[in-house]
Enzyme design. Structure first.
Site, PDB file in Angstrom:
ATOM      1  N   THR A 112      39.371  37.814  39.719  1.00 47.99           N
ATOM      2  CA  THR A 112      40.031  37.811  41.030  1.00 47.99           C
ATOM      3  C   THR A 112      39.170  38.547  42.065  1.00 47.99           C
ATOM      4  O   THR A 112      38.996  38.064  43.194  1.00 47.99           O
ATOM      5  CB  THR A 112      41.406  38.511  40.928  1.00 47.99           C
ATOM      6  OG1 THR A 112      42.169  37.841  39.928  1.00 47.99           O
ATOM      7  CG2 THR A 112      42.147  38.491  42.244  1.00 47.99           C
ATOM      8  N   HIS A 145      36.310  36.427  43.087  1.00 43.03           N
ATOM      9  CA  HIS A 145      36.716  35.415  44.071  1.00 43.03           C
ATOM     10  C   HIS A 145      36.769  36.037  45.469  1.00 43.03           C
ATOM     11  O   HIS A 145      36.350  35.425  46.454  1.00 43.03           O
ATOM     12  CB  HIS A 145      38.107  34.845  43.733  1.00 43.03           C
ATOM     13  CG  HIS A 145      38.103  33.942  42.539  1.00 43.03           C
ATOM     14  ND1 HIS A 145      37.426  32.754  42.513  1.00 43.03           N
ATOM     15  CD2 HIS A 145      38.703  34.063  41.332  1.00 43.03           C
ATOM     16  CE1 HIS A 145      37.608  32.172  41.335  1.00 43.03           C
ATOM     17  NE2 HIS A 145      38.372  32.950  40.587  1.00 43.03           N
TER      18      HIS A 145
END
Ligand code: ZN
Length: 342
Positions: A40, A43
């Site tokens: 995450t 990203h």
């Protein structure tokens, strides 16, 4: 305090100087010792489409952490300053039917630490006391910093009974590898893990007693024959999000098999539903961790011989965070842990 912040809507993260967060009566202030870099966070660093849609700026990122309680709110009981802790990164509401029923991981009002609200890549993070999980001595700060992804692995692996079962895990990223270790720990017979990255597969074999298979070189059917598996895998854990893995999984699972899905496909993918229907498969999507059953189980397993230490392949002081994200981008590392103690 130091904080890793997405300051503006473009690729990168910046080490900023921010005030220590003030806490409310039901919060705890945690002094961060170690943090894990998650997919995450990568990203968010890379600022891909998902991140652009999801992350308001500026935002302090990060949700995998271990540290020590520095301050407790006036209403907080049973937690004390100095206690070693980690914590659940999903902050849930109390109004939905799911939350009222104690199924907190299904609460639609969930907000993510380091995604929707200020995160743990900082010297201090504010966390609701409800989310705090005290750490026993057996779980040091490094392990404490990766309980969040281990929790993903445990939540997925314990979806179904694995005792004596033949288990297929598609995807040998850190969570797939940890799920393989969990499957072995709880008594599966064969644990086969697939990927197309030889470095990840080598790491899987180092972390756990599992059979790594490079599906770009070897056919799963041949592996099954080698293991004298007549009918197919009993349980499959999908950890890759890769369309080809879905096909391999549905082709090699037994009729009546059970599938847990954690890997996020990058875009909508085609699935041959005929296979799902004719094989009468059970499918379950898995996200996050169950609060707090998953936390209890994973800490209990770490205290009773589950060893996932080697999944941590890189340790860096926070000042070298860019290097950490660079290593992540290459895609053949295990977990990368940032040290905030200096
Ligand atoms: Zn994570």
């Amino acid at each position: 305090m130091r904080a890793l912040v997405k300051e503006k809507p473009e690729p990168g993260l910046w080490l900023a100087d921010l005030p220590i967060p003030a806490i409310g009566p039901d919060d705890v202030l945690v002094k961060i010792k170690k943090t894990g870099i998650c997919g995450t966070d990568a990203h968010i660093f890379n600022w891909d489409t998902w991140a652009q849609k999801t992350i308001p700026t500026p935002m302090t990122v990060g949700h995998e952490y271990a540290g020590e309680i520095a301050e407790v709110g006036a209403g907080v009981k049973r937690l004390v300053v100095g206690q070693r802790v980690s914590g659940e990164g999903h902050v849930v509401g109390t109004r939905s039917r799911a939350a009222r029923g104690g199924r907190y991981h299904l609460d639609p009002e969930t907000r993510g630490i380091g995604v929707d609200i200020p995160g743990a890549f900082a010297d201090y993070v504010r966390v609701p006391a409800f989310n705090i999980v005290p750490l026993p001595d057996a779980v040091d700060d490094e392990l404490g910093a990766i309980l969040d992804p281990l929790g993903n692995a445990v939540h997925t692996a314990l979806t179904y009974d694995l005792v004596g079962e033949d288990v297929l895990i598609t995807g040998a990223g850190p969570i797939g590898i940890m799920a393989a270790a969990v499957a072995r720990h709880v008594g599966a017979r064969h644990v086969v893990i697939t990927d197309v990255n030889p470095k990840r597969l080598a790491l899987a074999a180092e972390v756990a007693d599992v059979l790594p298979v490079d599906v770009s070189r070897e056919d799963l059917k041949a592996v099954m024959a080698r293991l004298k598996m007549a009918e197919g895998f009993d349980v499959a854990l999908e950890m890759s999000g890769a369309p080809s893995a879905f096909d391999q999984l549905f082709d090699s699972i037994v009729t009546g098999g059970r599938v847990a899905l954690l890997g996020l496909p990058a875009r909508p993918t085609l699935v041959d539903w005929n296979k799902v229907i004719f094989k009468q498969l059970t499918l379950k999507g898995v996200y996050g961790r169950e609060m707090f059953e998953t936390w209890h189980k994973m800490i209990a397993m770490l205290e009773s011989g589950l060893d996932i230490r080697k999944v941590v392949t890189h340790r860096l002081p926070v000042e070298r965070f860019r290097e950490g994200f660079e290593i992540m981008r290459r895609g053949d590392s295990g977990k990368i842990v940032l040290d905030w103690s200096a």
